[in-house]
Design a protein around this motif. Structure first.
Motif, PDB file in Angstrom:
ATOM      1  N   GLU A 259       2.950   9.860  -5.639  1.00  0.00           N
ATOM      2  CA  GLU A 259       2.405   8.503  -5.583  1.00  0.00           C
ATOM      3  C   GLU A 259       0.903   8.478  -5.274  1.00  0.00           C
ATOM      4  O   GLU A 259       0.219   7.482  -5.543  1.00  0.00           O
ATOM      5  CB  GLU A 259       3.131   7.677  -4.509  1.00  0.00           C
ATOM      6  CG  GLU A 259       4.608   7.457  -4.766  1.00  0.00           C
ATOM      7  CD  GLU A 259       5.470   8.527  -4.107  1.00  0.00           C
ATOM      8  OE1 GLU A 259       6.544   8.187  -3.589  1.00  0.00           O
ATOM      9  OE2 GLU A 259       5.057   9.705  -4.107  1.00  0.00           O
ATOM     10  N   SER A 279      -4.619   4.190   1.318  1.00  0.00           N
ATOM     11  CA  SER A 279      -4.130   3.537   2.537  1.00  0.00           C
ATOM     12  C   SER A 279      -3.000   2.551   2.246  1.00  0.00           C
ATOM     13  O   SER A 279      -2.200   2.249   3.132  1.00  0.00           O
ATOM     14  CB  SER A 279      -5.284   2.803   3.235  1.00  0.00           C
ATOM     15  OG  SER A 279      -5.726   1.695   2.465  1.00  0.00           O
ATOM     16  N   GLN A 280      -2.926   2.048   1.012  1.00  0.00           N
ATOM     17  CA  GLN A 280      -1.912   1.062   0.655  1.00  0.00           C
ATOM     18  C   GLN A 280      -0.577   1.691   0.261  1.00  0.00           C
ATOM     19  O   GLN A 280       0.402   0.967   0.040  1.00  0.00           O
ATOM     20  CB  GLN A 280      -2.423   0.193  -0.507  1.00  0.00           C
ATOM     21  CG  GLN A 280      -3.593  -0.702  -0.113  1.00  0.00           C
ATOM     22  CD  GLN A 280      -4.250  -1.370  -1.298  1.00  0.00           C
ATOM     23  OE1 GLN A 280      -3.991  -1.024  -2.460  1.00  0.00           O
ATOM     24  NE2 GLN A 280      -5.119  -2.340  -1.036  1.00  0.00           N
ATOM     25  N   GLN A 281      -0.513   3.024   0.178  1.00  0.00           N
ATOM     26  CA  GLN A 281       0.730   3.705  -0.183  1.00  0.00           C
ATOM     27  C   GLN A 281       1.651   3.808   1.042  1.00  0.00           C
ATOM     28  O   GLN A 281       1.206   4.206   2.118  1.00  0.00           O
ATOM     29  CB  GLN A 281       0.439   5.112  -0.720  1.00  0.00           C
ATOM     30  CG  GLN A 281      -0.450   5.131  -1.954  1.00  0.00           C
ATOM     31  CD  GLN A 281       0.156   4.410  -3.127  1.00  0.00           C
ATOM     32  OE1 GLN A 281       1.333   4.598  -3.454  1.00  0.00           O
ATOM     33  NE2 GLN A 281      -0.632   3.562  -3.772  1.00  0.00           N
ATOM     34  N   SER A 282       2.900   3.432   0.864  1.00  0.00           N
ATOM     35  CA  SER A 282       3.878   3.497   1.955  1.00  0.00           C
ATOM     36  C   SER A 282       4.621   4.828   1.878  1.00  0.00           C
ATOM     37  O   SER A 282       5.504   5.022   1.034  1.00  0.00           O
ATOM     38  CB  SER A 282       4.871   2.335   1.849  1.00  0.00           C
ATOM     39  OG  SER A 282       4.203   1.098   1.947  1.00  0.00           O
ATOM     40  N   LEU A 283       4.246   5.751   2.755  1.00  0.00           N
ATOM     41  CA  LEU A 283       4.863   7.081   2.785  1.00  0.00           C
ATOM     42  C   LEU A 283       5.536   7.301   4.128  1.00  0.00           C
ATOM     43  O   LEU A 283       5.186   6.678   5.131  1.00  0.00           O
ATOM     44  CB  LEU A 283       3.813   8.168   2.541  1.00  0.00           C
ATOM     45  CG  LEU A 283       3.032   8.091   1.213  1.00  0.00           C
ATOM     46  CD1 LEU A 283       1.988   9.191   1.163  1.00  0.00           C
ATOM     47  CD2 LEU A 283       3.976   8.189   0.031  1.00  0.00           C
ATOM     48  N   SER A 284       6.504   8.213   4.131  1.00  0.00           N
ATOM     49  CA  SER A 284       7.240   8.489   5.367  1.00  0.00           C
ATOM     50  C   SER A 284       6.378   9.215   6.388  1.00  0.00           C
ATOM     51  O   SER A 284       6.612   9.122   7.590  1.00  0.00           O
ATOM     52  CB  SER A 284       8.493   9.316   5.056  1.00  0.00           C
ATOM     53  OG  SER A 284       8.134  10.535   4.411  1.00  0.00           O
ATOM     54  N   MET A 286       2.143  10.456   7.333  1.00  0.00           N
ATOM     55  CA  MET A 286       0.751  10.131   7.053  1.00  0.00           C
ATOM     56  C   MET A 286      -0.084  11.346   6.664  1.00  0.00           C
ATOM     57  O   MET A 286      -1.184  11.203   6.105  1.00  0.00           O
ATOM     58  CB  MET A 286       0.139   9.462   8.285  1.00  0.00           C
ATOM     59  CG  MET A 286      -1.109   8.656   7.978  1.00  0.00           C
ATOM     60  SD  MET A 286      -1.664   7.749   9.430  1.00  0.00           S
ATOM     61  CE  MET A 286      -2.997   6.801   8.705  1.00  0.00           C
ATOM     62  N   GLN A 289      -1.618  11.594   3.087  1.00  0.00           N
ATOM     63  CA  GLN A 289      -2.692  10.631   2.876  1.00  0.00           C
ATOM     64  C   GLN A 289      -4.000  11.114   3.504  1.00  0.00           C
ATOM     65  O   GLN A 289      -5.074  10.972   2.916  1.00  0.00           O
ATOM     66  CB  GLN A 289      -2.306   9.269   3.468  1.00  0.00           C
ATOM     67  CG  GLN A 289      -1.175   8.571   2.727  1.00  0.00           C
ATOM     68  CD  GLN A 289      -0.686   7.340   3.465  1.00  0.00           C
ATOM     69  OE1 GLN A 289      -0.055   7.453   4.518  1.00  0.00           O
ATOM     70  NE2 GLN A 289      -0.965   6.161   2.930  1.00  0.00           N
TER      71      GLN A 289
END
Length: 408
Positions: A259, A279-284, A286, A289
């Motif tokens: 992603e 920063s807008q990606q929702s990952l389990s 961090m 990122q």
């Protein structure tokens, strides 16, 4: 053959841009305004004082003074003259492309050899702390603690690049002074000699500093706007998604979520947009990122690299070592992010969770204050500076015309 290929490539790129601009006029206008606002509100007012001050310090011999004093430190570490310490400090304080601008000026002043300038520019172009803490950490990720980790990885990686690049062209001649005795008096003598060599009066020196700085910033503004438009066009045409699909495969192979491929590709062109998308990606977790953001901050983005290439073109400094150093910086920053994520971020977060009364979320907002102030007053500083430059140019043109009539 290479010359013909370049001609076809450049012509094809220009035709592509023209056709895309005609096809997507509304979207390109919005992208252009976005780039203009970034330059008008943030870039111009934040860089102009540093550029003018740097020009004055060079003209008055202060940089030569710093060079003599810092020679015993910079030469063993980075194999560059002591004046490189001034470029390094100013580059970190004001952000890119200040390092390239100041390196080029020192090269024009013959304070650096060609190889020394190429070494110096490779590790003195960095993001400023205000952008890392204010824009990326707090503005995008809403986490001030993350800024410490990103700053350590960014500046630490840049230092490692400088240590590696000291071996670049090591067999060539340098500007090293054969006299090893460095004293405050020797540095003052160097300052005085440099000031005497520049016969311009103070008003002329200051006026030239303003004009040269604004000319550079106008060029930077053009690059920011064009790359903002170009980045939007390749997204609208679907090129970004195609290339991001290939990057996603590589990311998956090294354990980074796919992603992040599209934000990463966008960040290669424009750092601000890429960091915002990451920063807008929702990952389990961090960590991926942080690794990707660290890389694009270090890579500088093609927009900044184009600015650097344009500035370096004013001298004989080659762009290739700088580009290689950007990739090396990205690798170093990513590795440091992986190694330091737990001690500088996770462990600190756990400590803050236990001490909520001391480390309240409200304190994070203080990082945004300088950034918000700059956005408020930035346009006024830009407008005032452009008006001042116009007045200086008009006065000089009027003075030149009067002198010509006098001599006639």
């Amino acid at each position: 053959m290479n010359s013909k290929f370049k001609s076809i490539l450049f012509a094809g790129t220009a035709i592509f841009l023209a056709a895309a601009l005609i096809t997507f006029p509304d979207e390109t206008l919005k992208a252009s305004i976005r780039g203009l606002n970034m330059w008008w509100e943030i870039v111009f007012p934040s860089l102009l004082p540093f550029f003018i001050t740097a020009e004055l310090l060079i003209g008055f011999g202060v940089v030569r003074f710093i060079g003599v004093v810092c020679e015993p430190i910079m030469r063993p570490l980075f194999n560059v003259p002591g004046s490189g310490s001034f470029v390094w400090a100013m580059g970190m304080a004001s952000g890119y492309p200040s390092g390239a601008k100041l390196t080029t000026r020192l090269r024009q002043e013959k304070q650096l050899t060609k190889i020394e300038a190429e070494r110096l520019v490779s590790f003195t172009n960095a993001s400023n702390p205000l952008f890392i803490f204010g824009a990326v950490s707090v503005g995008f990720f809403h986490d001030a603690q993350l800024g410490i980790l990103l700053a350590v990885c960014h500046y630490g990686g840049n230092t490692l690049v400088g240590l590696c690049m000291r071996f670049y062209g090591k067999d060539t001649k340098s500007t090293r002074d054969k006299k090893n005795n460095v004293s405050f008096y020797t540095a003052l003598q160097a300052l005085h000699r440099t000031r005497l060599q520049d016969s311009r009066p103070f008003g002329k020196i200051f006026g030239d500093a303003v004009i040269h700085s604004i000319e550079t910033l106008l060029m930077i503004g053009g690059f920011i706007i064009m790359f903002s438009v170009f980045n939007k066009l390749i997204f609208l045409l679907g090129i970004s998604k195609i290339i991001a699909a290939g990057i996603a495969i590589l990311f998956t192979m090294i354990g980074i979520p796919g992603e992040l491929a599209l934000p990463f590709f966008s960040g290669l062109f424009e750092i601000t947009l890429g960091a915002q998308m990451i920063s807008q990606q929702s990952l389990s977790h961090m960590l991926p990122q942080v690794i990707v953001v660290s890389f694009i901050l270090a890579f500088n983005g093609f927009s900044v690299q184009a600015q650097v290439a344009s500035i370096l073109a004013e001298s004989d400094i080659s762009f290739t070592p700088y580009f290689f150093a950007r990739i090396l910086h990205g690798v170093f920053a990513s590795i440091l992010a992986l190694l330091l994520f737990k001690p500088l971020y996770m462990d600190k977060q756990a400590f803050e969770w236990k001490a909520v009364s001391v480390f309240s979320p409200e304190t994070d907002l203080h990082w945004l204050v300088p950034f918000e102030i700059l956005k408020e007053i930035g346009p006024y500083i830009t407008l005032f500076s452009l008006a001042a430059a116009a007045i200086i140019l008009i006065n000089r043109l009027t003075s030149n015309q009067s002198n010509r009539r006098l001599y006639k």
